[in-house]
Motif scaffolding. Structure first.
Motif, PDB file in Angstrom:
ATOM      1  N   THR A   1       0.844  -1.181   0.000  1.00  0.00           N
ATOM      2  CA  THR A   1       0.000   0.000   0.000  1.00  0.00           C
ATOM      3  C   THR A   1       0.887   1.240   0.000  1.00  0.00           C
ATOM      4  O   THR A   1       2.025   1.188   0.465  1.00  0.00           O
ATOM      5  CB  THR A   1      -0.949   0.008   1.226  1.00  0.00           C
ATOM      6  N   GLU A   2       0.381   2.323  -0.547  1.00  0.00           N
ATOM      7  CA  GLU A   2       1.091   3.607  -0.495  1.00  0.00           C
ATOM      8  C   GLU A   2       1.093   4.072   0.963  1.00  0.00           C
ATOM      9  O   GLU A   2       0.068   4.009   1.634  1.00  0.00           O
ATOM     10  CB  GLU A   2       0.383   4.629  -1.374  1.00  0.00           C
ATOM     11  N   VAL A   3       2.236   4.504   1.462  1.00  0.00           N
ATOM     12  CA  VAL A   3       2.371   4.907   2.859  1.00  0.00           C
ATOM     13  C   VAL A   3       2.885   6.341   2.935  1.00  0.00           C
ATOM     14  O   VAL A   3       3.785   6.725   2.192  1.00  0.00           O
ATOM     15  CB  VAL A   3       3.352   3.967   3.602  1.00  0.00           C
ATOM     16  N   SER A   4       2.293   7.123   3.835  1.00  0.00           N
ATOM     17  CA  SER A   4       2.778   8.465   4.144  1.00  0.00           C
ATOM     18  C   SER A   4       3.016   8.538   5.639  1.00  0.00           C
ATOM     19  O   SER A   4       2.180   8.086   6.427  1.00  0.00           O
ATOM     20  CB  SER A   4       1.758   9.530   3.741  1.00  0.00           C
ATOM     21  N   MET A   5       4.152   9.109   6.024  1.00  0.00           N
ATOM     22  CA  MET A   5       4.510   9.209   7.437  1.00  0.00           C
ATOM     23  C   MET A   5       4.916  10.643   7.736  1.00  0.00           C
ATOM     24  O   MET A   5       5.110  11.438   6.825  1.00  0.00           O
ATOM     25  CB  MET A   5       5.634   8.219   7.743  1.00  0.00           C
ATOM     26  N   TRP A   6       5.054  10.944   9.029  1.00  0.00           N
ATOM     27  CA  TRP A   6       5.548  12.252   9.432  1.00  0.00           C
ATOM     28  C   TRP A   6       6.334  12.099  10.719  1.00  0.00           C
ATOM     29  O   TRP A   6       6.367  11.026  11.318  1.00  0.00           O
ATOM     30  CB  TRP A   6       4.431  13.277   9.544  1.00  0.00           C
ATOM     31  N   MET A   7       6.968  13.175  11.159  1.00  0.00           N
ATOM     32  CA  MET A   7       7.887  13.134  12.297  1.00  0.00           C
ATOM     33  C   MET A   7       7.343  13.848  13.537  1.00  0.00           C
ATOM     34  O   MET A   7       8.091  14.135  14.461  1.00  0.00           O
ATOM     35  CB  MET A   7       9.221  13.747  11.891  1.00  0.00           C
ATOM     36  N   LYS A   8       6.059  14.162  13.554  1.00  0.00           N
ATOM     37  CA  LYS A   8       5.473  14.842  14.712  1.00  0.00           C
ATOM     38  C   LYS A   8       5.786  14.048  15.987  1.00  0.00           C
ATOM     39  O   LYS A   8       5.652  12.827  16.007  1.00  0.00           O
ATOM     40  CB  LYS A   8       3.964  14.989  14.534  1.00  0.00           C
TER      41      LYS A   8
ATOM     42  N   SER B   1       6.549  10.432   1.820  1.00  0.00           N
ATOM     43  CA  SER B   1       5.852   9.413   1.040  1.00  0.00           C
ATOM     44  C   SER B   1       6.768   8.239   0.701  1.00  0.00           C
ATOM     45  O   SER B   1       7.970   8.404   0.487  1.00  0.00           O
ATOM     46  CB  SER B   1       5.327  10.025  -0.260  1.00  0.00           C
ATOM     47  N   SER B   2       6.145   7.076   0.583  1.00  0.00           N
ATOM     48  CA  SER B   2       6.875   5.875   0.181  1.00  0.00           C
ATOM     49  C   SER B   2       7.260   5.902  -1.296  1.00  0.00           C
ATOM     50  O   SER B   2       8.117   5.142  -1.718  1.00  0.00           O
ATOM     51  CB  SER B   2       6.035   4.628   0.468  1.00  0.00           C
ATOM     52  N   GLY B   3       6.621   6.760  -2.072  1.00  0.00           N
ATOM     53  CA  GLY B   3       6.935   6.829  -3.500  1.00  0.00           C
ATOM     54  C   GLY B   3       6.352   5.685  -4.299  1.00  0.00           C
ATOM     55  O   GLY B   3       6.756   5.434  -5.429  1.00  0.00           O
ATOM     56  N   GLY B   4       5.402   4.990  -3.728  1.00  0.00           N
ATOM     57  CA  GLY B   4       4.751   3.860  -4.384  1.00  0.00           C
ATOM     58  C   GLY B   4       4.362   2.837  -3.329  1.00  0.00           C
ATOM     59  O   GLY B   4       4.667   2.998  -2.146  1.00  0.00           O
ATOM     60  N   PRO B   5       3.695   1.764  -3.747  1.00  0.00           N
ATOM     61  CA  PRO B   5       3.228   0.767  -2.785  1.00  0.00           C
ATOM     62  C   PRO B   5       4.386   0.046  -2.092  1.00  0.00           C
ATOM     63  O   PRO B   5       5.374  -0.324  -2.725  1.00  0.00           O
ATOM     64  CB  PRO B   5       2.427  -0.219  -3.634  1.00  0.00           C
ATOM     65  N   VAL B   6       4.253  -0.146  -0.769  1.00  0.00           N
ATOM     66  CA  VAL B   6       5.239  -0.869   0.029  1.00  0.00           C
ATOM     67  C   VAL B   6       4.521  -1.762   1.033  1.00  0.00           C
ATOM     68  O   VAL B   6       3.343  -1.588   1.308  1.00  0.00           O
ATOM     69  CB  VAL B   6       6.205   0.084   0.776  1.00  0.00           C
ATOM     70  N   LYS B   7       5.261  -2.697   1.595  1.00  0.00           N
ATOM     71  CA  LYS B   7       4.741  -3.578   2.641  1.00  0.00           C
ATOM     72  C   LYS B   7       5.255  -3.176   4.008  1.00  0.00           C
ATOM     73  O   LYS B   7       4.630  -3.436   5.024  1.00  0.00           O
ATOM     74  CB  LYS B   7       5.143  -5.018   2.365  1.00  0.00           C
ATOM     75  N   GLY B   8       6.416  -2.508   4.047  1.00  0.00           N
ATOM     76  CA  GLY B   8       7.001  -2.157   5.326  1.00  0.00           C
ATOM     77  C   GLY B   8       7.912  -0.957   5.244  1.00  0.00           C
ATOM     78  O   GLY B   8       8.306  -0.525   4.152  1.00  0.00           O
ATOM     79  N   VAL B   9       8.243  -0.428   6.422  1.00  0.00           N
ATOM     80  CA  VAL B   9       9.169   0.700   6.539  1.00  0.00           C
ATOM     81  C   VAL B   9      10.117   0.398   7.688  1.00  0.00           C
ATOM     82  O   VAL B   9       9.671   0.047   8.787  1.00  0.00           O
ATOM     83  CB  VAL B   9       8.440   2.032   6.822  1.00  0.00           C
ATOM     84  N   LEU B  10      11.400   0.533   7.430  1.00  0.00           N
ATOM     85  CA  LEU B  10      12.416   0.403   8.461  1.00  0.00           C
ATOM     86  C   LEU B  10      12.890   1.797   8.827  1.00  0.00           C
ATOM     87  O   LEU B  10      13.307   2.558   7.949  1.00  0.00           O
ATOM     88  CB  LEU B  10      13.594  -0.431   7.951  1.00  0.00           C
ATOM     89  N   GLU B  11      12.822   2.133  10.117  1.00  0.00           N
ATOM     90  CA  GLU B  11      13.344   3.405  10.586  1.00  0.00           C
ATOM     91  C   GLU B  11      14.620   3.152  11.380  1.00  0.00           C
ATOM     92  O   GLU B  11      14.634   2.317  12.296  1.00  0.00           O
ATOM     93  CB  GLU B  11      12.325   4.124  11.474  1.00  0.00           C
TER      94      GLU B  11
END
Length: 151
Positions: free
Chosen positions: A77-84, A117-127
């Motif tokens: 899925t397309e993912v959007s995150m922020w740093m709040k 933004s993830s820039g396209g569909p992804v399954k996960g995000v590593l921080e």
């Protein structure tokens, strides 16, 4: 780091039927660069609505070699995150279902409400701590080895 609320509800639905690891449970993930270098990270898993919503917010440090892996379920899925409410700068590694890195957002700005933004569909995000991607030479197209990702 906080997830955009519009996407949070969709991802929460995707993961509702998957078993969750215990909060704070440690796991390992390996990134293999195109040059063949292998980099291992100890990580916490964020795979429940609560853990994904909180992420690394309010933490004052993240040791080198540690990170948090956000699992968004079985479908990309397309993912959007922020740093709040996130005090430390991070590198965000957006990962496709096949384990390929789609995009890396380097040196994100603490407390920012700007969408990342993830820039396209992804399954996960590593921080991971900011500067890790550059220091290790990580790039889009590199491969992530972890049970969450096939291939």
């Amino acid at each position: 780091m906080m997830i955009d609320r519009r996407l949070f509800l969709a991802s929460a639905t995707l993961v509702a039927t998957r078993p969750a690891l215990a909060r704070g449970e440690m796991n390992r993930l390996t990134i293999v660069t195109r040059a063949g270098d292998r980099h291992v990270f100890q990580l916490e898993i964020a795979n429940t609505p609560e853990s994904r919503s909180r992420g690394l917010m309010f933490r004052r440090e993240l040791p080198d070699g540690r990170g948090m892996l956000f699992d968004f379920g079985s479908r990309e899925t397309e993912v959007s995150m922020w740093m709040k409410n996130t005090y430390i700068p991070l590198d965000m590694v957006f990962i496709r279902a096949n384990g390929q890195i789609r995009h890396i957002a380097e040196n994100t700005t603490p407390h920012s409400e700007a969408t990342i933004s993830s820039g396209g569909p992804v399954k996960g995000v590593l921080e991971v701590i900011a500067g890790t991607a550059r220091r290790l030479g990580l790039a889009a197209g590199d491969r992530v080895e972890h049970p969450f990702f096939a291939g």
